[in-house]
Design a protein around this motif. Structure first.
Motif, PDB file in Angstrom:
ATOM      1  N   UNK A   1       0.847  -1.189   0.000  1.00 13.50           N
ATOM      2  CA  UNK A   1       0.000   0.000   0.000  1.00 13.50           C
ATOM      3  C   UNK A   1       0.881   1.238   0.000  1.00 13.50           C
ATOM      4  N   UNK A   2       0.626   2.188  -0.926  1.00 14.82           N
ATOM      5  CA  UNK A   2       1.397   3.409  -1.000  1.00 14.82           C
ATOM      6  C   UNK A   2       1.153   4.313   0.192  1.00 14.82           C
ATOM      7  N   UNK A   3       1.968   5.346   0.304  1.00 16.98           N
ATOM      8  CA  UNK A   3       1.869   6.247   1.454  1.00 16.98           C
ATOM      9  C   UNK A   3       0.504   6.922   1.523  1.00 16.98           C
ATOM     10  N   UNK A   4      -0.015   7.357   0.365  1.00 20.82           N
ATOM     11  CA  UNK A   4      -1.311   8.019   0.360  1.00 20.82           C
ATOM     12  C   UNK A   4      -2.436   7.094   0.784  1.00 20.82           C
ATOM     13  N   UNK A   5      -2.401   5.856   0.301  1.00 23.73           N
ATOM     14  CA  UNK A   5      -3.429   4.898   0.700  1.00 23.73           C
ATOM     15  C   UNK A   5      -3.325   4.565   2.179  1.00 23.73           C
ATOM     16  N   UNK A   6      -2.108   4.401   2.674  1.00 22.35           N
ATOM     17  CA  UNK A   6      -1.919   4.103   4.096  1.00 22.35           C
ATOM     18  C   UNK A   6      -2.414   5.261   4.960  1.00 22.35           C
ATOM     19  N   UNK A   7      -2.141   6.487   4.532  1.00 21.14           N
ATOM     20  CA  UNK A   7      -2.606   7.659   5.283  1.00 21.14           C
ATOM     21  C   UNK A   7      -4.133   7.696   5.307  1.00 21.14           C
ATOM     22  N   UNK A   8      -4.761   7.462   4.175  1.00 22.66           N
ATOM     23  CA  UNK A   8      -6.215   7.480   4.105  1.00 22.66           C
ATOM     24  C   UNK A   8      -6.826   6.357   4.936  1.00 22.66           C
ATOM     25  N   UNK A   9      -6.211   5.169   4.884  1.00 20.52           N
ATOM     26  CA  UNK A   9      -6.727   4.038   5.661  1.00 20.52           C
ATOM     27  C   UNK A   9      -6.702   4.346   7.151  1.00 20.52           C
ATOM     28  N   UNK A  10      -5.583   4.897   7.628  1.00 15.24           N
ATOM     29  CA  UNK A  10      -5.500   5.251   9.037  1.00 15.24           C
ATOM     30  C   UNK A  10      -6.462   6.369   9.400  1.00 15.24           C
ATOM     31  N   UNK A  11      -6.604   7.345   8.532  1.00 13.08           N
ATOM     32  CA  UNK A  11      -7.510   8.468   8.768  1.00 13.08           C
ATOM     33  C   UNK A  11      -8.942   7.972   8.920  1.00 13.08           C
ATOM     34  N   UNK A  12      -9.339   7.040   8.066  1.00 12.58           N
ATOM     35  CA  UNK A  12     -10.685   6.483   8.204  1.00 12.58           C
ATOM     36  C   UNK A  12     -10.805   5.713   9.510  1.00 12.58           C
ATOM     37  N   UNK A  13      -9.870   4.820   9.772  1.00 20.05           N
ATOM     38  CA  UNK A  13      -9.949   3.953  10.948  1.00 20.05           C
ATOM     39  C   UNK A  13      -9.900   4.755  12.252  1.00 20.05           C
ATOM     40  N   UNK A  14      -9.008   5.713  12.338  1.00 14.66           N
ATOM     41  CA  UNK A  14      -8.765   6.414  13.594  1.00 14.66           C
ATOM     42  C   UNK A  14      -9.686   7.599  13.837  1.00 14.66           C
ATOM     43  N   UNK A  15     -10.206   8.189  12.749  1.00 18.49           N
ATOM     44  CA  UNK A  15     -10.929   9.456  12.901  1.00 18.49           C
ATOM     45  C   UNK A  15     -12.337   9.396  12.313  1.00 18.49           C
ATOM     46  N   UNK A  16     -12.442   9.105  11.043  1.00 18.02           N
ATOM     47  CA  UNK A  16     -13.696   9.328  10.333  1.00 18.02           C
ATOM     48  C   UNK A  16     -14.745   8.273  10.650  1.00 18.02           C
ATOM     49  N   UNK A  17     -14.347   7.028  10.832  1.00 17.02           N
ATOM     50  CA  UNK A  17     -15.322   5.949  11.020  1.00 17.02           C
ATOM     51  C   UNK A  17     -16.274   6.237  12.170  1.00 17.02           C
ATOM     52  N   UNK A  18     -15.755   6.774  13.264  1.00 16.97           N
ATOM     53  CA  UNK A  18     -16.605   7.024  14.436  1.00 16.97           C
ATOM     54  C   UNK A  18     -17.528   8.232  14.254  1.00 16.97           C
ATOM     55  N   UNK A  19     -17.265   9.053  13.226  1.00 22.46           N
ATOM     56  CA  UNK A  19     -18.070  10.252  13.017  1.00 22.46           C
ATOM     57  C   UNK A  19     -19.265  10.017  12.106  1.00 22.46           C
ATOM     58  N   UNK A  20     -19.255   8.928  11.347  1.00 24.82           N
ATOM     59  CA  UNK A  20     -20.269   8.761  10.305  1.00 24.82           C
ATOM     60  C   UNK A  20     -21.626   8.392  10.884  1.00 24.82           C
ATOM     61  N   UNK A  21     -21.695   7.284  11.596  1.00 27.89           N
ATOM     62  CA  UNK A  21     -22.907   6.958  12.340  1.00 27.89           C
ATOM     63  C   UNK A  21     -24.050   6.360  11.544  1.00 27.89           C
ATOM     64  N   UNK A  22     -23.876   6.107  10.270  1.00 25.85           N
ATOM     65  CA  UNK A  22     -24.921   5.479   9.448  1.00 25.85           C
ATOM     66  C   UNK A  22     -24.246   4.476   8.528  1.00 25.85           C
ATOM     67  N   UNK A  23     -25.018   3.534   7.938  1.00 25.34           N
ATOM     68  CA  UNK A  23     -24.409   2.623   6.963  1.00 25.34           C
ATOM     69  C   UNK A  23     -23.745   3.415   5.839  1.00 25.34           C
ATOM     70  N   UNK A  24     -22.557   2.969   5.442  1.00 27.36           N
ATOM     71  CA  UNK A  24     -21.787   3.778   4.503  1.00 27.36           C
ATOM     72  C   UNK A  24     -20.690   2.948   3.845  1.00 27.36           C
ATOM     73  N   UNK A  25     -20.074   3.543   2.856  1.00 26.40           N
ATOM     74  CA  UNK A  25     -18.813   3.058   2.300  1.00 26.40           C
ATOM     75  C   UNK A  25     -17.798   4.175   2.447  1.00 26.40           C
ATOM     76  N   UNK A  26     -16.534   3.809   2.552  1.00 26.12           N
ATOM     77  CA  UNK A  26     -15.460   4.792   2.650  1.00 26.12           C
ATOM     78  C   UNK A  26     -14.297   4.314   1.804  1.00 26.12           C
ATOM     79  N   UNK A  27     -13.677   5.230   1.059  1.00 30.42           N
ATOM     80  CA  UNK A  27     -12.635   4.827   0.118  1.00 30.42           C
ATOM     81  C   UNK A  27     -11.746   6.007  -0.237  1.00 30.42           C
ATOM     82  N   UNK A  28     -10.529   5.679  -0.666  1.00 34.69           N
ATOM     83  CA  UNK A  28      -9.664   6.646  -1.326  1.00 34.69           C
ATOM     84  C   UNK A  28      -9.837   6.418  -2.823  1.00 34.69           C
ATOM     85  N   UNK A  29     -10.557   7.307  -3.474  1.00 36.45           N
ATOM     86  CA  UNK A  29     -10.860   7.186  -4.896  1.00 36.45           C
ATOM     87  C   UNK A  29     -10.807   8.585  -5.508  1.00 36.45           C
ATOM     88  N   UNK A  30     -11.000   8.661  -6.824  1.00 35.29           N
ATOM     89  CA  UNK A  30     -10.993   9.949  -7.493  1.00 35.29           C
ATOM     90  C   UNK A  30      -9.657  10.256  -8.122  1.00 35.29           C
TER      91      UNK A  30
END
Length: 356
Positions: A1-30
């Motif tokens: 996994x590249x640095x950008x993907x690793x950063x995004x994965x950690x950001x989702x796991x450590x920060x964003x996942x707990x903020x969403x609160x509804x069924x969802x998908x999360x990804x580094x795309x675009x």
């Protein structure tokens, strides 16, 4: 996994996942080299930091965006969470909350393609922006479904694009030999480089891989399991000072591409050997060792089942016509205009009376 993907994965796991609160998908795309996995330290000098797309149901977008915006920290792993966005020329956070449908329309400039013309007018870089990257969570399943739908071209389009790429190769393969005869040294090297690029693109198409924008062509090609067959010949073609060495390298690269074609259709193999160039007029032959790639054009067209597409001259899909810049791919209306042109030509071909 590249640095950008690793950063995004950690950001989702450590920060964003707990903020969403509804069924969802999360990804580094675009957009971005980190989506393709080709980022390095140089990539961090512009519009770089933790970023994600979060996909929710239509009714959850506004509230989810509010919770995420209010809950984000100022930094993550020493990177500012708010940083410059070239899309709207301001500093902001880069957690985009949207629906899968709206995001696909924004990335592709259209909904999920439903016709052959839709596919032909879609830049492959746009398709990579949807299908590449990394998915970290998808309990709704809709992101995975749409990425699967867009995973690669339908077979008819795939074979027609191959035919078009072979047509480009057929037009390019004899030019270095002809220019060498008139001592156009610079012209020879330019055409050799062009042939190398065409064969690299062909290799990606043969392995059902979307071709990225030009900066990352070599990196994407290097990931192919078939690249080792072409690496050596293409390296000699582009680096050797000796004309004889480069001629032999070009022939070896062409033959490697031919062998890969035969692996795709083992029941109908073509002779993968090079021979003197057949001009195609009055039986003229010239002493340049080439594949005479027109026969591969015809072999690919024979696999196309749609009558309109089978009758369409293999001039190429949008990327083969343009080798487009970022402006053409992401800003201009050329993709939609070409889609309309393809649609009209395909319909004309389907309505044409078959020759007796």
């Amino acid at each position: 996994m590249g640095a950008g993907k690793a950063l995004a994965a950690g950001f989702y796991r450590d920060v964003v996942a707990r903020l969403v609160g509804v069924p969802h998908a999360a990804a580094l795309v675009g957009e971005g080299s980190e989506v393709l996995g080709f980022d390095d330290s140089r990539s961090t000098d512009h519009a770089w930091g933790p970023r994600l797309h979060v996909f929710v149901a239509p009714g959850d977008v506004g509230e989810t965006q509010r919770r995420v915006t209010q809950g984000l920290p100022e930094t993550y792993r020493s990177y500012p969470v708010e940083f410059f966005a070239w899309q709207d020329q301001r500093v902001r956070h880069h957690v985009t909350v949207t629906t899968v449908e709206e995001w696909v329309r924004a990335e592709l400039g259209q909904p999920v393609p439903s016709t052959l013309a839709d596919w032909l007018g879609l830049p492959q870089q746009r398709l990579l922006q949807v299908t590449a990257g990394e998915v970290f969570h998808d309990d709704r399943g809709d992101l995975g479904r749409v990425r699967g739908q867009l995973g690669y071209f339908p077979d008819d389009v795939w074979w027609w694009i191959q035919a078009s790429q072979w047509q480009l190769v057929a037009r390019a393969e004899a030019l270095p030999g002809r220019l060498a005869e008139v001592h156009d040294v610079l012209g020879v090297r330019v055409r050799e480089a062009d042939l190398a690029r065409l064969l690299m693109e062909l290799a990606l198409v043969q392995r059902r891989r979307y071709v990225p924008y030009p900066k990352w062509l070599g990196a994407a090609f290097g990931q192919l399991d078939t690249a080792r067959e072409l690496d050596g010949p293409l390296g000699r073609l582009l680096s050797s000072e000796a004309r004889e060495t480069r001629e032999a390298a070009a022939a070896a690269a062409l033959e490697a591409a031919a062998r890969q074609h035969n692996r795709l259709v083992p029941e109908h193999p073509l002779d993968p050997g090079c021979a003197p160039f057949e001009v195609g007029i009055n039986g003229a032959r010239r002493p340049y060792r080439v594949l005479n790639a027109g026969r591969f054009v015809e072999a690919c067209l024979a696999r196309v089942t749609d009558p309109g597409l089978a009758r369409l001259l293999p001039v190429g899909a949008i990327d083969q016509l343009t080798h487009g810049s970022d402006a053409m791919v992401n800003v201009s209306t050329w993709p939609s205009r070409l889609t309309a042109t393809y649609a009209a030509m395909l319909e004309s071909g389907r309505n044409r009376r078959a020759e007796p």
